[in-house]
Design an enzyme around this catalytic site. Structure first.
Site, PDB file in Angstrom:
ATOM      1  CB  SER A 294      -0.945  -0.057   1.201  1.00 50.36           C
ATOM      2  OG  SER A 294      -2.005   0.823   1.055  1.00 50.36           O
ATOM      3  CG  ASP A 305       6.877   4.294 -11.847  1.00 47.69           C
ATOM      4  OD1 ASP A 305       7.375   3.156 -11.775  1.00 47.69           O
ATOM      5  OD2 ASP A 305       5.656   4.496 -11.951  1.00 47.69           O
ATOM      6  CE  LYS A 319      -5.672  -2.330   0.310  1.00 53.76           C
ATOM      7  NZ  LYS A 319      -5.754  -0.877   0.222  1.00 53.76           N
TER       8      LYS A 319
END
Length: 555
Positions: A294, A305, A319
């Site tokens: 999460s 990224d 999640k």
């Protein structure tokens, strides 16, 4: 930058004893298109309560109905009965005694997600994955979340007997746990690894996590930190705002940290980094594993990224659903999924749950995929469809569809003796028992001088010999014939035992330090036997290359 003040990202629909992730109360609304079905539901309720052959308790019927509706949604939408809400509020104020675990219900059994760092359960050796099967000698199976909480909570200083089943060992373990006031700290360990490398472990994301993080980073910078190991292993998530704020400290102004999408317009937002991050230029390595979920995945996903940090370890939980809490008329709460979050390149890292059947099957699929990603990483990557492959600005390939796949996967050595004894907490259990019998002598020798203990204590041969004897008492066998070894059954070669001795010495020292001075003092020693940690420290060239590439792109 926009801030979220109320969305929480519990890792697996988790319930906390000792931690609360935040409550946002909203009223329930229904659109006109659902009115006809609502009338049908109301009519059914009236018929059942008035004409069923036996008297029906209307409150229980309604609660069962609510839970049934939520079961048709996703594994993370849950119902919190009114008599449990007060307990959640007490937890938030820290005004109760608990055993310090986060758990989820898998079918009818409570599964420990993770113990709270330096809490009563963690100090005794309860581990993530343990199943709570008995409380005070009575079965804990089938009594539900509320029943588990009622039996585990109590006044500080009182004790509770707990029996857990540990799947990895195939055994049950009994614990007598003294309830304690649970620390609300998110960060319990930080230190300088060497004269330029800092280490910070975030155990969960609460409202105070960013403030704590900045205090620890400030101290480490004063001590000369130029690069950071950020440990998110075992961190099940929490408050999104804290994850956004921490990622912001390492990203240049304007870069996307996370994007949220939902049916309500208010859920469609992008969160971007602001000016002035305190770690924008420092090389960073992020450690993750199957327990990182999460909010942990927001941080690791954003840094990966943007080619900002090197992610090392094992595939994360997967999640990416956002829950919001809605108050019902009797003060009970619906904790319901209202949105999804996406990493900066557009990845949805939620493990698929549609058509998965029961929650247990959902968890089983997740564990199977994590195992494949850990032990067969190249095959796992090859199995991912092109539609779930994304490219970073630096040209690296990252993956969606379930968790954050590390840049460098570190596989556990399933044939290792030290991995075996660690997996079932044998070294911890031995050290705790030995310490209880020798505490007075050890404390009289070392007192409160933790630095002296870390610098000068050497694990004596007699303690190592006693440990080997303990392992044999627990069923481990050592053989001189390599063909007879069977690690899965606890049969190891004498040669493996001899090779493991120095690592065992370190682990025993670390656990003794923990008994004497707590986790903060013990962590540096225990980390020296941790394969993911050790592998990460050999990869600074990769992390520095990413940091340089990131800075050049921003100029």
């Amino acid at each position: 930058m926009k801030r979220i003040t109320h969305y929480v990202l519990p890792a697996i629909g988790l319930v906390l004893l000792g931690v609360v992730l935040g409550v946002q109360v909203n009223s329930f609304t229904s659109d006109n298109s659902a009115y006809e079905q609502l009338q049908k539901l109301e009519r059914s309720f009236v018929i059942i309560t008035r004409q069923y052959v036996d008297p029906v308790e209307s409150e229980a019927l309604v609660e069962d109905g609510i839970e049934g509706m939520l079961e048709a949604l996703d594994p993370h939408s849950t119902y919190i009965p009114s008599d449990e809400v007060q307990g959640v509020q007490d937890t938030y104020r820290g005004s109760f005694g608990g055993i310090g675990v986060m758990f989820e219900m898998v079918e009818d059994t409570a599964r420990v997600i993770s113990p709270i760092a330096d809490g009563p359960s963690e100090r005794l050796g309860i581990m993530g994955g343990d199943r709570i099967v008995q409380i005070e000698g009575e079965s804990a199976v089938g009594i539900g979340t509320n029943g588990i909480q009622d039996r585990l909570k109590g006044e500080v200083g009182t004790t509770v007997d707990l029996t857990v089943y540990r799947p990895g060992a195939g055994q049950e373990y009994e614990f007598e746990i003294e309830r304690d006031e649970i620390s609300m700290n998110s960060i319990n360990t930080s230190y300088m690894i060497d004269d330029q490398t800092g280490y910070v472990k975030i155990d969960r994301f609460a409202m105070t996590t960013h403030e704590e993080f900045m205090e620890h980073v400030g101290t480490l910078k004063d001590e000369g930190m130029e690069r950071l190991v950020l440990d998110l292993r075992g961190n099940p998530g929490g408050v999104m705002r804290s994850a956004v704020d921490i990622a912001d400290e390492m990203l240049e102004e304007g870069l996307t940290i996370v994007e949220t999408k939902g049916r309500e317009r208010s859920m469609n937002s992008q969160f971007r980094a602001e000016e002035g991050g305190s770690l924008e230029d420092n090389p960073v390595i992020v450690l993750v594993n199957q327990g990182s979920a999460s909010a942990s995945e927001i941080v690791s996903g954003a840094l990966q990224d943007h080619d900002r940090a090197l992610v090392v370890g094992q595939r994360t939980f997967g999640k990416a659903l956002i829950q919001k809490q809605f108050e019902l008329d009797d003060n009970s709460l619906l904790q319901m999924t209202v949105g999804r979050y996406y990493t900066p390149v557009g990845r949805l890292i939620q493990t698929p749950y549609e058509n998965e059947g029961t929650d247990e099957q959902y968890v089983e699929r997740m564990m199977e995929e994590q195992e494949n990603a850990t032990f067969h990483p190249e095959e796992y990557k090859d199995s991912i469809p092109d539609s779930l492959m994304y490219t970073t600005e630096g040209g690296r390939t990252v993956f969606g569809g379930g968790g954050i796949m590390p840049d460098v996967v570190v596989q556990p050595d399933t044939t290792s003796l030290t991995n075996f004894v660690s997996a079932i907490n044998m070294d911890f259990a031995f050290t705790r028992e030995w310490f209880m019998n020798n505490e007075q002598q050890v404390r009289s020798t070392w007192g409160e001088d933790s630095d002296a203990f870390l610098n000068d204590f050497t694990t004596p041969d007699s303690l190592v010999t006693a440990f080997w004897d303990f392992t044999e008492e627990q069923g481990v066998t050592y053989t001189s014939d390599p063909d007879e070894t069977a690690p899965g059954e606890g049969v190891f070669s004498e040669a493996e035992k001899n090779r493991s001795e120095e690592e065992i010495r370190l682990r025993l020292k670390g656990y003794l330090a923990r008994q004497l001075y707590g986790l903060r003092t013990a962590q540096p020693t225990l980390n020296e036997t941790d394969p993911i940690y050790l592998e990460a420290l050999s990869l600074w060239g990769n992390a520095e290359e990413l940091a340089t590439m990131h800075m050049e792109r921003q100029e």
